[in-house]
Design a protein around this motif. Structure first.
Motif, PDB file in Angstrom:
ATOM      1  N   ILE A 122      31.693   8.308 -56.101  1.00 27.06           N
ATOM      2  CA  ILE A 122      31.933   9.753 -56.026  1.00 27.06           C
ATOM      3  C   ILE A 122      33.264   9.998 -55.340  1.00 27.06           C
ATOM      4  CG2 ILE A 122      31.102  11.964 -55.137  1.00 27.06           C
ATOM      5  CD1 ILE A 122      28.263  10.738 -55.246  1.00 27.06           C
ATOM      6  N   PHE A 123      34.118  10.775 -55.999  1.00 25.05           N
ATOM      7  CA  PHE A 123      35.412  11.163 -55.448  1.00 25.05           C
ATOM      8  C   PHE A 123      35.363  12.630 -55.032  1.00 25.05           C
ATOM      9  CE2 PHE A 123      36.126   7.524 -58.103  1.00 25.05           C
ATOM     10  CZ  PHE A 123      37.101   6.789 -57.457  1.00 25.05           C
ATOM     11  N   GLU A 124      36.428  13.088 -54.418  1.00 25.79           N
ATOM     12  CA  GLU A 124      36.484  14.456 -53.898  1.00 25.79           C
ATOM     13  C   GLU A 124      36.141  15.500 -54.958  1.00 25.79           C
ATOM     14  OE1 GLU A 124      37.236  16.931 -50.526  1.00 25.79           O
ATOM     15  OE2 GLU A 124      37.445  14.758 -50.601  1.00 25.79           O
ATOM     16  N   VAL A 125      36.654  15.309 -56.152  1.00 20.39           N
ATOM     17  CA  VAL A 125      36.448  16.295 -57.215  1.00 20.39           C
ATOM     18  C   VAL A 125      35.062  16.169 -57.852  1.00 20.39           C
ATOM     19  CG1 VAL A 125      37.323  14.855 -59.109  1.00 20.39           C
ATOM     20  CG2 VAL A 125      37.634  17.347 -59.199  1.00 20.39           C
ATOM     21  N   GLY A 126      34.364  15.065 -57.578  1.00 20.08           N
ATOM     22  CA  GLY A 126      33.141  14.747 -58.293  1.00 20.08           C
ATOM     23  C   GLY A 126      31.960  15.654 -58.026  1.00 20.08           C
ATOM     24  N   PHE A 127      31.970  16.373 -56.901  1.00 10.70           N
ATOM     25  CA  PHE A 127      30.857  17.276 -56.619  1.00 10.70           C
ATOM     26  C   PHE A 127      30.898  18.481 -57.556  1.00 10.70           C
ATOM     27  CE2 PHE A 127      31.880  15.029 -52.679  1.00 10.70           C
ATOM     28  CZ  PHE A 127      30.639  14.492 -52.362  1.00 10.70           C
ATOM     29  N   GLU A 128      32.035  19.119 -57.613  1.00 12.23           N
ATOM     30  CA  GLU A 128      32.181  20.297 -58.459  1.00 12.23           C
ATOM     31  C   GLU A 128      32.323  19.943 -59.934  1.00 12.23           C
ATOM     32  OE1 GLU A 128      35.114  23.206 -56.968  1.00 12.23           O
ATOM     33  OE2 GLU A 128      35.261  21.893 -55.222  1.00 12.23           O
ATOM     34  N   ARG A 129      32.949  18.795 -60.203  1.00 14.81           N
ATOM     35  CA  ARG A 129      33.225  18.400 -61.584  1.00 14.81           C
ATOM     36  C   ARG A 129      32.748  16.961 -61.798  1.00 14.81           C
ATOM     37  NH1 ARG A 129      34.088  23.094 -61.149  1.00 14.81           N
ATOM     38  NH2 ARG A 129      35.948  24.281 -61.787  1.00 14.81           N
ATOM     39  N   PRO A 130      31.435  16.740 -61.795  1.00 17.44           N
ATOM     40  CA  PRO A 130      30.936  15.359 -61.876  1.00 17.44           C
ATOM     41  C   PRO A 130      31.269  14.651 -63.190  1.00 17.44           C
ATOM     42  CG  PRO A 130      29.140  16.945 -62.075  1.00 17.44           C
ATOM     43  CD  PRO A 130      30.348  17.715 -61.644  1.00 17.44           C
ATOM     44  N   ALA A 131      31.575  15.400 -64.241  1.00 18.93           N
ATOM     45  CA  ALA A 131      31.893  14.779 -65.521  1.00 18.93           C
ATOM     46  C   ALA A 131      33.367  14.412 -65.647  1.00 18.93           C
ATOM     47  CB  ALA A 131      31.490  15.701 -66.671  1.00 18.93           C
ATOM     48  N   TRP A 132      34.189  14.799 -64.673  1.00 19.42           N
ATOM     49  CA  TRP A 132      35.601  14.413 -64.712  1.00 19.42           C
ATOM     50  C   TRP A 132      35.705  12.924 -64.417  1.00 19.42           C
ATOM     51  CZ3 TRP A 132      39.401  18.464 -62.221  1.00 19.42           C
ATOM     52  CH2 TRP A 132      39.268  19.689 -62.908  1.00 19.42           C
ATOM     53  N   GLN A 133      36.398  12.225 -65.265  1.00 19.78           N
ATOM     54  CA  GLN A 133      36.494  10.781 -65.156  1.00 19.78           C
ATOM     55  C   GLN A 133      37.725  10.381 -64.348  1.00 19.78           C
ATOM     56  OE1 GLN A 133      36.377   9.500 -69.234  1.00 19.78           O
ATOM     57  NE2 GLN A 133      34.222  10.056 -69.482  1.00 19.78           N
ATOM     58  N   ASN A 134      37.584   9.285 -63.618  1.00 20.64           N
ATOM     59  CA  ASN A 134      38.645   8.799 -62.749  1.00 20.64           C
ATOM     60  C   ASN A 134      39.357   7.628 -63.411  1.00 20.64           C
ATOM     61  OD1 ASN A 134      39.713   7.003 -60.405  1.00 20.64           O
ATOM     62  ND2 ASN A 134      39.328   9.006 -59.461  1.00 20.64           N
ATOM     63  N   GLY A 135      40.664   7.604 -63.295  1.00 21.34           N
ATOM     64  CA  GLY A 135      41.440   6.565 -63.951  1.00 21.34           C
ATOM     65  C   GLY A 135      41.198   5.166 -63.445  1.00 21.34           C
ATOM     66  N   PHE A 136      40.563   5.028 -62.293  1.00 18.05           N
ATOM     67  CA  PHE A 136      40.281   3.713 -61.731  1.00 18.05           C
ATOM     68  C   PHE A 136      38.907   3.186 -62.152  1.00 18.05           C
ATOM     69  CE2 PHE A 136      43.742   5.209 -59.224  1.00 18.05           C
ATOM     70  CZ  PHE A 136      44.418   4.076 -58.794  1.00 18.05           C
ATOM     71  N   GLU A 137      38.203   3.945 -62.964  1.00 16.56           N
ATOM     72  CA  GLU A 137      36.875   3.532 -63.427  1.00 16.56           C
ATOM     73  C   GLU A 137      37.004   2.623 -64.639  1.00 16.56           C
ATOM     74  OE1 GLU A 137      34.580   7.595 -61.924  1.00 16.56           O
ATOM     75  OE2 GLU A 137      35.345   7.458 -63.985  1.00 16.56           O
TER      76      GLU A 137
END
Length: 310
Positions: free
Chosen positions: A242-257
């Motif tokens: 979980i990243f900072e943005v993941g609470f409000e936008r859990p479907a936003w994908q992170n480039g390090f995934e």
């Protein structure tokens, strides 16, 4: 000279001098039942904001940044590690980025801050590595650190994680060009230097009474989280799930995934778990000290930081 400037001068004038200490706090402790947990800031990693939302438009990303009074181009990722004491065992969770990366000059503080907290590295009985990215194993790669650890220290890493980094796949990641080679180098050095200390596990492992690690996958194939449970209380250190943005936008994908879709499923499952149980959560890349509760907020979630007790 303004009144504000005069008030600040006596503080800033001593920065960098012996005995001055740090201007901002770098560690925060909580008790989970009978278990002590300390979150420690390794520092800040400045990264392109595009890496935190690779599957959304620039306009959506800008709107989120604007709503939080953040720059649109670069985001300062917090980098946190944790220290857990259960009975006679002292457990370090991750080790920070270390000193091998010249573009991360505002991080790599873990060893210094452990020492400032009065922690002798030789007192650490166990280390849990949530995953083998450089900002989680790099602190252990610093020259001289291994010699200061006890010879029988146990470093717990998921077997799937060890296997993955023998020939890592970056085909689904979206990282700055310089990062994948650095990740490979750090993981390879860690695996080589600590080969005799690494204790591999499959799905779950009990580290100490009330402290266990479980594999979630997603971010990396062997990514794990650490559960601390005692006397009906619980805290989960979720690493990079979980990243900072993941609470409000859990479907936003992170480039390090390395598995963006799988990581999204893991993130939502952990958020739902925390919201349903009311347990505490802490994370590697949520603003320090990163400890708080998770509440459902429509189709998304809301992070509720703990009230600081000092």
């Amino acid at each position: 000279m303004s009144e504000t400037t005069r008030n600040v001068q006596p503080v800033t004038a001593n920065l960098g001098k012996d005995g001055a200490g740090e201007l901002v706090p770098s560690r925060y402790a909580v008790r989970v039942g009978d278990i002590d947990v300390v979150l420690i800031s390794d520092g800040i990693l400045p990264l392109p904001t595009s890496t935190m939302s690779t599957n959304v438009s620039q306009a959506d990303r800008n709107a989120w940044c604007d709503g939080r009074f953040l720059q649109r181009d670069t985001f300062d990722w917090a980098l946190n590690i944790a220290l857990v004491r259960s009975g006679e065992r002292l457990i370090l969770i991750d080790s920070g980025v270390g000193d091998g990366f010249e573009y991360f000059t505002r991080a790599g503080r873990s060893v210094m801050r452990l020492e400032s907290a009065g922690i002798d590295l030789a007192a650490i009985t166990d280390i849990v590595i949530t995953h083998m990215h450089m900002d989680h194993v790099g602190g252990l790669n610093v020259d001289g650190v291994k010699a200061r650890l006890r010879p029988d220290v146990r470093i717990h890493v998921a077997a799937a994680e060890v296997e993955f980094w023998k020939n890592p796949d970056f085909s689904k990641t979206v990282m700055p060009e310089a990062v994948p080679p650095a990740l490979r180098k750090a993981a390879a050095k860690f695996a080589q230097v600590y080969s005799e200390s690494i204790v591999q596990f499959d799905q779950t492992v009990e580290i100490a009474a009330g402290v266990s690690a479980r594999v979630t996958g997603g971010h990396t194939p062997g990514h794990c989280v650490v559960d601390v449970a005692s006397n009906g209380e619980k805290l989960t250190f979720v690493g990079d799930a979980i990243f900072e943005v993941g609470f409000e936008r859990p479907a936003w994908q992170n480039g390090f995934e390395h598995d963006p879709e799988g990581a999204t499923d893991v993130r939502i499952a952990l958020l739902n778990e925390a919201a349903a149980t009311g347990s505490l959560m802490a994370a590697a890349h949520v603003a320090f000290p990163s400890i708080g509760h998770v509440a459902k907020h429509g189709e998304s979630f809301r992070f509720v930081p703990v009230q600081w007790d000092y």
